[in-house]
Each structure stands twice: as C-alpha cells, then as structure tokens.
Design an enzyme around this catalytic site. Structure first.
Site, PDB file in Angstrom:
ATOM      1  N   TYR A   1      89.257  16.890 -75.431  1.00  0.00           N
ATOM      2  CA  TYR A   1      90.541  16.185 -75.501  1.00  0.00           C
ATOM      3  C   TYR A   1      91.557  16.848 -76.434  1.00  0.00           C
ATOM      4  O   TYR A   1      92.749  16.555 -76.351  1.00  0.00           O
ATOM      5  CB  TYR A   1      90.329  14.723 -75.913  1.00  0.00           C
ATOM      6  CG  TYR A   1      89.768  13.882 -74.790  1.00  0.00           C
ATOM      7  CD1 TYR A   1      90.622  13.236 -73.884  1.00  0.00           C
ATOM      8  CD2 TYR A   1      88.404  13.745 -74.591  1.00  0.00           C
ATOM      9  CE1 TYR A   1      90.117  12.479 -72.846  1.00  0.00           C
ATOM     10  CE2 TYR A   1      87.892  12.980 -73.545  1.00  0.00           C
ATOM     11  CZ  TYR A   1      88.751  12.349 -72.680  1.00  0.00           C
ATOM     12  OH  TYR A   1      88.271  11.606 -71.642  1.00  0.00           O
TER      13      TYR A   1
ATOM     14  N   CYS B   1      80.466   7.616 -76.730  1.00  0.00           N
ATOM     15  CA  CYS B   1      81.233   8.444 -75.808  1.00  0.00           C
ATOM     16  C   CYS B   1      80.298   9.506 -75.242  1.00  0.00           C
ATOM     17  O   CYS B   1      79.382   9.951 -75.931  1.00  0.00           O
ATOM     18  CB  CYS B   1      82.384   9.105 -76.559  1.00  0.00           C
ATOM     19  SG  CYS B   1      83.317  10.249 -75.533  1.00  0.00           S
TER      20      CYS B   1
ATOM     21  N   ARG C   1      95.241   1.054 -65.330  1.00  0.00           N
ATOM     22  CA  ARG C   1      95.162   2.445 -65.791  1.00  0.00           C
ATOM     23  C   ARG C   1      96.243   3.297 -65.114  1.00  0.00           C
ATOM     24  O   ARG C   1      96.879   4.137 -65.761  1.00  0.00           O
ATOM     25  CB  ARG C   1      93.778   3.019 -65.467  1.00  0.00           C
ATOM     26  CG  ARG C   1      93.679   4.512 -65.741  1.00  0.00           C
ATOM     27  CD  ARG C   1      92.297   5.024 -65.432  1.00  0.00           C
ATOM     28  NE  ARG C   1      92.172   6.457 -65.635  1.00  0.00           N
ATOM     29  CZ  ARG C   1      91.019   7.120 -65.525  1.00  0.00           C
ATOM     30  NH1 ARG C   1      89.913   6.453 -65.225  1.00  0.00           N
ATOM     31  NH2 ARG C   1      90.978   8.417 -65.705  1.00  0.00           N
TER      32      ARG C   1
ATOM     33  N   HIS D   1      87.253  11.104 -79.090  1.00  0.00           N
ATOM     34  CA  HIS D   1      88.157  11.976 -78.320  1.00  0.00           C
ATOM     35  C   HIS D   1      89.024  12.829 -79.250  1.00  0.00           C
ATOM     36  O   HIS D   1      90.088  13.300 -78.851  1.00  0.00           O
ATOM     37  CB  HIS D   1      89.022  11.184 -77.326  1.00  0.00           C
ATOM     38  CG  HIS D   1      88.210  10.575 -76.233  1.00  0.00           C
ATOM     39  ND1 HIS D   1      88.775   9.912 -75.162  1.00  0.00           N
ATOM     40  CD2 HIS D   1      86.874  10.526 -76.012  1.00  0.00           C
ATOM     41  CE1 HIS D   1      87.817   9.482 -74.348  1.00  0.00           C
ATOM     42  NE2 HIS D   1      86.655   9.835 -74.847  1.00  0.00           N
TER      43      HIS D   1
ATOM     44  N   ASN E   1      86.971   1.889 -73.579  1.00  0.00           N
ATOM     45  CA  ASN E   1      87.999   2.745 -74.179  1.00  0.00           C
ATOM     46  C   ASN E   1      89.249   1.971 -74.553  1.00  0.00           C
ATOM     47  O   ASN E   1      89.509   0.909 -73.986  1.00  0.00           O
ATOM     48  CB  ASN E   1      88.373   3.840 -73.177  1.00  0.00           C
ATOM     49  CG  ASN E   1      87.463   5.043 -73.306  1.00  0.00           C
ATOM     50  OD1 ASN E   1      87.119   5.440 -74.414  1.00  0.00           O
ATOM     51  ND2 ASN E   1      87.096   5.612 -72.174  1.00  0.00           N
TER      52      ASN E   1
HETATM   53  P1  NAD Z   1      86.181  -0.489 -63.958  1.00  0.00           P
HETATM   54  O1  NAD Z   1      87.587  -0.511 -63.583  1.00  0.00           O
HETATM   55  O2  NAD Z   1      85.164  -0.333 -62.895  1.00  0.00           O
HETATM   56  O3  NAD Z   1      85.878  -1.797 -64.806  1.00  0.00           O
HETATM   57  C1  NAD Z   1      84.560  -2.208 -65.067  1.00  0.00           C
HETATM   58  C2  NAD Z   1      84.441  -3.690 -64.823  1.00  0.00           C
HETATM   59  O4  NAD Z   1      85.051  -4.420 -65.885  1.00  0.00           O
HETATM   60  C3  NAD Z   1      85.137  -4.169 -63.544  1.00  0.00           C
HETATM   61  O5  NAD Z   1      84.187  -4.623 -62.624  1.00  0.00           O
HETATM   62  C4  NAD Z   1      86.068  -5.258 -64.045  1.00  0.00           C
HETATM   63  O6  NAD Z   1      86.180  -6.338 -63.165  1.00  0.00           O
HETATM   64  C5  NAD Z   1      85.433  -5.643 -65.342  1.00  0.00           C
HETATM   65  N1  NAD Z   1      86.274  -6.417 -66.263  1.00  0.00           N
HETATM   66  C6  NAD Z   1      87.614  -6.357 -66.443  1.00  0.00           C
HETATM   67  N2  NAD Z   1      87.995  -7.229 -67.384  1.00  0.00           N
HETATM   68  C7  NAD Z   1      86.875  -7.851 -67.824  1.00  0.00           C
HETATM   69  C8  NAD Z   1      86.619  -8.861 -68.787  1.00  0.00           C
HETATM   70  N3  NAD Z   1      87.587  -9.420 -69.499  1.00  0.00           N
HETATM   71  N4  NAD Z   1      85.337  -9.272 -68.963  1.00  0.00           N
HETATM   72  C9  NAD Z   1      84.339  -8.731 -68.241  1.00  0.00           C
HETATM   73  N5  NAD Z   1      84.525  -7.773 -67.311  1.00  0.00           N
HETATM   74  C10 NAD Z   1      85.776  -7.343 -67.110  1.00  0.00           C
HETATM   75  O7  NAD Z   1      86.012   0.616 -65.084  1.00  0.00           O
HETATM   76  P2  NAD Z   1      85.138   1.929 -65.225  1.00  0.00           P
HETATM   77  O8  NAD Z   1      85.918   3.056 -64.682  1.00  0.00           O
HETATM   78  O9  NAD Z   1      83.778   1.728 -64.755  1.00  0.00           O
HETATM   79  O10 NAD Z   1      85.145   2.062 -66.792  1.00  0.00           O
HETATM   80  C11 NAD Z   1      84.707   0.993 -67.591  1.00  0.00           C
HETATM   81  C12 NAD Z   1      85.117   1.145 -69.023  1.00  0.00           C
HETATM   82  O11 NAD Z   1      84.324   2.118 -69.665  1.00  0.00           O
HETATM   83  C13 NAD Z   1      86.558   1.583 -69.231  1.00  0.00           C
HETATM   84  O12 NAD Z   1      87.095   0.948 -70.366  1.00  0.00           O
HETATM   85  C14 NAD Z   1      86.431   3.065 -69.446  1.00  0.00           C
HETATM   86  O13 NAD Z   1      87.505   3.600 -70.159  1.00  0.00           O
HETATM   87  C15 NAD Z   1      85.156   3.115 -70.220  1.00  0.00           C
HETATM   88  N6  NAD Z   1      84.434   4.389 -70.213  1.00  0.00           N
HETATM   89  C16 NAD Z   1      84.119   4.896 -71.417  1.00  0.00           C
HETATM   90  C17 NAD Z   1      83.427   6.071 -71.525  1.00  0.00           C
HETATM   91  C18 NAD Z   1      83.192   6.613 -72.892  1.00  0.00           C
HETATM   92  O14 NAD Z   1      82.982   7.792 -73.055  1.00  0.00           O
HETATM   93  N7  NAD Z   1      83.254   5.789 -73.931  1.00  0.00           N
HETATM   94  C19 NAD Z   1      83.003   6.737 -70.374  1.00  0.00           C
HETATM   95  C20 NAD Z   1      83.332   6.170 -69.145  1.00  0.00           C
HETATM   96  C21 NAD Z   1      84.034   4.988 -69.072  1.00  0.00           C
HETATM   97  C1  G6P Z   2      85.089  10.947 -70.250  1.00  0.00           C
HETATM   98  C2  G6P Z   2      85.369  10.139 -71.442  1.00  0.00           C
HETATM   99  C3  G6P Z   2      85.612   8.743 -71.181  1.00  0.00           C
HETATM  100  C4  G6P Z   2      86.704   8.652 -70.158  1.00  0.00           C
HETATM  101  C5  G6P Z   2      86.190   9.213 -68.887  1.00  0.00           C
HETATM  102  C6  G6P Z   2      87.248   9.236 -67.819  1.00  0.00           C
HETATM  103  O1  G6P Z   2      85.769  12.093 -70.541  1.00  0.00           O
HETATM  104  O2  G6P Z   2      84.452  10.329 -72.456  1.00  0.00           O
HETATM  105  O3  G6P Z   2      85.898   8.078 -72.357  1.00  0.00           O
HETATM  106  O4  G6P Z   2      87.084   7.357 -69.970  1.00  0.00           O
HETATM  107  O5  G6P Z   2      85.568  10.427 -69.007  1.00  0.00           O
HETATM  108  O6  G6P Z   2      86.641   9.541 -66.604  1.00  0.00           O
HETATM  109  P1  G6P Z   2      87.305   9.172 -65.210  1.00  0.00           P
HETATM  110  O7  G6P Z   2      86.377   9.715 -64.205  1.00  0.00           O
HETATM  111  O8  G6P Z   2      87.423   7.684 -65.200  1.00  0.00           O
HETATM  112  O9  G6P Z   2      88.644   9.834 -65.225  1.00  0.00           O
HETATM  113 MN    MN Z   3      84.802   8.992 -74.116  1.00  0.00          MN
END
Ligand code: NAD
Ligand code: G6P
Ligand code: MN
Length: 434
Positions: free
Chosen positions: A254, A169, A93, A199, A147
């Site tokens: 966003y 989301c 990232r 977003h 994401n």
């Molecule tokens: P993170 O960096 O902690 O990753 C989560 C886990 O995924 C890690 O432990 C990592 O080892 C694991 N991982 C990586 N590749 C993998 C694979 N191929 N198979 C299984 N596990 C794997 O990330 P985070 O900050 O906790 O965010 C997790 C995800 O959720 C991201 O893609 C982030 O963008 C998304 N997210 C989405 C929303 C939303 O609104 N949709 C909100 C928050 C986070």
């Molecule tokens: C929220 C979104 C997620 C995004 C996250 C980022 O706004 O809905 O999709 O990935 O926050 O949060 P962070 O704390 O990782 O910057």
């Molecule tokens: Mn989101």
C-alpha cells in the site's frame, strides 16, 4: 469445544475461513460456528453458510454451522468473535471509490477519502458489537478483519474500552509466503520483523545466521517476473529502488499510494474511466463465486477466491485464534497496543507489528526508532487516524475536515470540502452520527 462467531458471515471469503479452521481442528477443537449477517446479506448468508456446513461435513468433524440475523443470540457465551462485515456492502465501497476519483483524488477502500468514510460507517457498528460482547460474552476475544482494520481495532480499544482485541490483515502473510523464494530461502530459515500501521508498515528480514538480508530481497524485487507477494487488488507499480536502498526496509504494498502517488492516481483514474473501479471489478468476482457456492456438490474453497485481494487472510485469523487457545506463542503480524514497540508513536496507540501470540493475547516485539522520513510519515498517518476515529465517534464536521486535510491523498482546499460533503450525502443512511 470452542464457540466461534463470525459477524459478516455472508462474505464470499467465509469458505477460506472454514478451510483454515478445518486444517487446524486438532489444535483448535471447534464445537459450533455462528455466522451472523443482516437483512441485506440474508441471501448471501444462506448460500455461503450452506456451503460452509458442507465443508465441515466433508471434513468428517462434527461441527454445526448456525446461520442467523440475530447477533445477540449468536454472541451468547462465544469464545472468539471474528468480524468481517462491510457496512453498506460493495455499493458503498464503489461510492467511496468513484466520488473521490470524480474530483481527481484517489478512490480506494482503505486509503484517502474512501478509507476515511469506510471508518465513519464502520466504527459505530463495531462499538455496538463491543457493547453486546460486554454483556453476552465478556471473556471472548475479538479478532477484527473489518477495514480499515487498524483504525477499527484502535477504536475498539480506545472508545470501546475493550482490550481483548486483535486486528489482522493478509498483507504480511502474503509477503512472508512469497519473498523467501526470491532469495532462494524458505520462511523457516528467516526471521521477519514488521512495524508501522495497518496498510502502512515496513519490514526487515534476517537469515539463519542472523545476518540481515533485507537489501538482498530489495535487490531481488527488481528482477523480471518476481512475485514478492503484492495483493491482487494493488497495481504493481515499482518503488524507486534508490529510495528502498536508503530506507533499508521493505515497504508494504500500500505504500505505493504514497511513494508513487502520481502514477497510482493516474492508474486508478484510468480504470475508473474504463473497466471500472476495484469495487466494480470485485462485484463481478463475487457474483461468480456465489454461483459456484450454490452448487450442492461443492465442498471445498474454489480457486477463484484467490482473485480477491484478501487471499490467505484465514492463515492470520485461524492461526491467531489457535495460538491464543493453545498458548502457542507464534509470530504473527497483528494490530495491537504499541507499548513501546514503535517508540516514535505513543505507547497506548495501536500499531501493526510482529508479535508473539499466546493465552494473554499479543506481545508486540520491539522494532526501535525509525529514520526521519519513515518517522514523519508514520506520525502524520497515526494522527490522521486519530482525527478519523474522533470524527467517527462524535460526528464532528470540523474534525472530519481536519482528517481530510491531513490525509496525504486529499489535496487541501475547496475540493477537499466538496468531496467530504458529497460523501456525507451519498452515505447518509449509514452515518447517523453526522
Ligand atoms: P461483503 O460486502 O461481502 O460484506 C460481508 C458481509 O457483511 C455481507 O454479507 C454483509 O451483508 C455483511 N454486513 C454488512 N453490515 C453488517 C452488519 N452491520 N452486521 C453484520 N453483517 C453485516 O465484504 P467482503 O468483501 O467479504 O469484505 C468483508 C470485510 O472484510 C470488509 O470490511 C473488507 O474490507 C474486509 N477485509 C479485510 C481484509 C484484511 O486484510 N483485514 C481482507 C479482506 C477483506
Ligand atoms: C487486501 C487487503 C485487504 C483489502 C483487500 C481488498 O489487500 O489486505 O485489507 O480489503 O485486499 O481486496 P478486494 O479483492 O476486495 O479488492
Ligand atoms: Mn488488509
């Protein structure tokens, strides 16, 4: 009992997910939860997984949390699979952010060049997961958070040929949580209707008499110290009021990257040059969180988790799962097949819309046509997404370049090509298709 599998289980967000399931145990009787991760996330999985088991034990419910690096073992006979993984972890990232900024372009997790590369790394992995699901749990629902959530979800439908998928989301949840109070109302008094892309959605609101209150909320947004629910990761640059009044809709947080592009870019570059990008900031929060999770007495979600932009995501995830399981037909904003809800986009593409969620999944609620400005943006963004997905699947360089040149955060010209080339090199390890 229900079997839940969470891919990317080592995420620091996992305690929030557990809290959401614990709160809904009566309507969603879970038997077992499998947290799946990979070798690189093994340590995180161990720490947060042990903490997750402590939360269940403290709740008094007999739920076993299994920790594994073997995805196929976990997926066997799953009822619901949630995905919250990050290919390349936070270091990837940070590259998505720093490389575009170094060219004077927005570097952001889901927008611009960084968001495109997150899709390139993620789509091949989610399609592999879908192939495993076809074999091991053909009746399961896939609930995607990974994401860029809209593009990843659409790729599952279109290239994975898997219809039992819902993308989620936290942004709509945050808006519905905070906005009602800005006009002295409670959520239960109001009717919300969202439409657009992940977003990149807008919404309108009506009161208990059926009178539209969207303009009242817009008015309230410009008073001092108002919290309209903007996520923690987005700089709170106000929208132009005259633009919102004309629009008659409330844009999501966003949209600032598009409606106040100059100012948001300047702010991002300022942080890039000083305190570091959002990913760099979040890395510190994550380290703090994992220190807390190691405490054998901690058995509840700590306050610090609200510093993350994704706070409240479990309200969407757990409510969606409970609504499918118990056929609740609740209103949830989801990424699902359009089916005419947004007539300015093709019926078979994915949109983020208000939907009723029950046994058969999501039923998108009609929003109706948009006015020229919003319609124009939406069609550009959706077609940009189509180019991204196609490039992610085929590894076609020309298609990737088309996506870059179409994306409003990337000025066209030689530097678009240069930043694309540099990101391809930086992420080579996670881009076998290119
Ligand atoms: P993170 O960096 O902690 O990753 C989560 C886990 O995924 C890690 O432990 C990592 O080892 C694991 N991982 C990586 N590749 C993998 C694979 N191929 N198979 C299984 N596990 C794997 O990330 P985070 O900050 O906790 O965010 C997790 C995800 O959720 C991201 O893609 C982030 O963008 C998304 N997210 C989405 C929303 C939303 O609104 N949709 C909100 C928050 C986070
Ligand atoms: C929220 C979104 C997620 C995004 C996250 C980022 O706004 O809905 O999709 O990935 O926050 O949060 P962070 O704390 O990782 O910057
Ligand atoms: Mn989101």
């Amino acid at each position: 009992g229900v079997k839940i599998v969470t891919i990317g289980g080592g995420s620091s967000y996992t305690p929030e997910l557990m809290e959401g399931f614990i709160n809904r145990y009566d309507e969603l009787p879970i038997r077992e939860i499998w947290l799946v991760d990979i070798e690189d996330g093994k340590e995180k999985l161990e720490i947060v997984g042990t903490m997750a088991q402590r939360m269940w034990d403290a709740s008094g419910h007999d739920v076993k949390v299994h920790l594994t690096l073997d995805r196929r073992e976990a997926l066997k006979d799953a009822d619901f699979v949630t995905t919250q993984f990050r290919v390349g972890l936070l270091n990837a990232r940070i590259k998505d952010e720093r490389i575009p900024f170094s060219y004077g372009m927005l570097g952001q997790e889901t927008n611009g060049a960084g968001g495109i590369f997150k899709a390139f790394r993620t789509i091949p992995v989610i399609l592999n997961i879908v192939e495993d699901m076809k074999e091991l749990c053909p009746n399961a629902w896939l609930i995607n958070f990974t994401n860029p959530s809209g593009m990843v979800t659409e790729a599952v439908m279109k290239y994975g040929q898997w219809d039992k998928v819902i993308g989620l989301c936290n942004v709509p949840v945050g808006a519905m949580l905070k906005e009602p109070a800005t006009i002295g109302k409670e959520l239960d008094d109001l009717t919300y209707k969202f439409a657009g892309l992940n977003h990149f959605h807008w919404h309108r609101v009506w009161d208990e008499n059926g009178d539209e209150v969207t303009q009242d909320i817009i008015e309230a947004m410009y008073k001092d110290d108002v919290d309209a629910g903007i996520p923690a990761n987005i700089h709170d640059m106000p929208f132009f009021k005259e633009q919102l009044v004309e629009m008659g809709m409330i844009p999501c947080g966003y949209h600032r990257y598009y409606y106040r592009q100059e100012e948001m870019l300047a702010h991002g570059i300022e942080e890039y040059n000083t305190i570091g990008t959002r990913g760099q900031q979040v890395k510190k929060t994550e380290e703090e969180l994992f220190e807390l999770y190691k405490d054998p007495n901690l058995n509840y979600k700590p306050e610090q988790l609200t510093k993350r932009g994704g706070a409240h995501y479990s309200d969407a995830a757990c409510e969606t799962i409970a609504s499918i399981y118990a056929n609740k037909n609740s209103h949830i904003v989801v990424t699902t097949k359009n089916n005419g809800a947004v007539p300015d986009l093709p019926a078979d593409c994915a949109v983020e819309v208000s939907a009723m969620i029950g046994k058969t999944g999501a039923k998108a609620i009609a929003f109706g046509p948009l006015k020229p400005a919003e319609k124009g943006w939406l069609q550009v963004m959706k077609n940009m997404e189509h180019c991204v997905q196609e490039a992610a699947v085929t590894g076609d360089y020309g298609k990737a370049l088309q996506a870059f040149i179409l994306n409003p955060q990337i000025p066209s010209g030689q530097s678009a090509k240069n930043v694309l080339d540099e990101l391809l090199i930086a992420h080579k390890k996670y881009l076998p298709q290119f």
